[in-house]
Design a protein around this motif. Sequence first.
Motif, short mmCIF file in Angstrom:
data_model
loop_
_atom_site.label_atom_id
_atom_site.label_comp_id
_atom_site.label_asym_id
_atom_site.label_seq_id
_atom_site.Cartn_x
_atom_site.Cartn_y
_atom_site.Cartn_z
N TYR A 35 -0.02 -2.55 4.34
CA TYR A 35 -0.82 -2.63 4.68
C TYR A 35 -1.67 -2.97 3.51
N ALA A 36 -1.45 -1.98 2.49
CA ALA A 36 -2.03 -2.47 1.06
C ALA A 36 -1.78 -4.14 0.72
N GLN A 37 -0.17 -4.33 0.94
CA GLN A 37 -0.29 -5.40 0.47
C GLN A 37 -0.53 -7.05 0.69
N GLU A 38 -0.91 -6.41 2.89
CA GLU A 38 -1.82 -7.38 3.73
C GLU A 38 -3.21 -7.31 2.44
N SER A 42 -3.45 -1.33 -4.01
CA SER A 42 -2.22 -0.87 -4.21
C SER A 42 -2.82 0.58 -3.56
N LEU A 43 -1.58 0.91 -3.50
CA LEU A 43 -0.78 1.80 -2.77
C LEU A 43 -1.80 3.19 -2.77
N GLU A 87 -5.55 -2.35 12.34
CA GLU A 87 -6.27 -3.93 12.28
C GLU A 87 -7.75 -3.50 12.34
N GLU A 88 -8.78 -4.40 11.47
CA GLU A 88 -9.81 -4.24 12.11
C GLU A 88 -10.09 -4.30 12.83
N TYR A 89 -11.87 -4.11 13.25
CA TYR A 89 -12.08 -3.47 14.95
C TYR A 89 -13.12 -4.67 14.38
#
Length: 147
Positions: A35-38, A42-43, A87-89
């Motif tokens: 999720y952070a990489q996409e 940062s984590l 995922e975004e809604y």
Amino acid sequence: MFEKAPNLGRLLTQDDWKRTQIRMPQEQYQAVADYAQERNLSLNSAMLELMDKGLASKPSTQTIAPSSLPKSKSAKKYIFTEWRYTEEYNSQERLEHNEKARMAASAYLTRFFTQYPEHELVKLEMITSLDHKNREVLDGIRIWYTY
């Protein structure tokens, strides 16, 4: 990204933050790292964002009191874990979002119980919230299991 401290009118410093350490399953850690990489975060920022989303949603289910769980003749442990769809809604695509969330939840359950065959599902709860049109949106699942 610098944030202003609420009601202080100044930028946040390290003293304004609470440092903590958490343990999480490797699969969940990997999901947060992805999720952070996409999102080029940062984590730490990804975890804060996901926690904010989780806290902002109002689950339609209530937490089960341990006394309401089935009685066991042996000393089994009852545990729950939550999985959140990240995922975004988009309110225009509510049905598509819910279907994708259901499919992703199904895949998560399959992986979880394949990885831990000694675990036995006790209860499955849907975690939902309402969108701006008061329609139910699937945010994740909570699974109660024993071993």
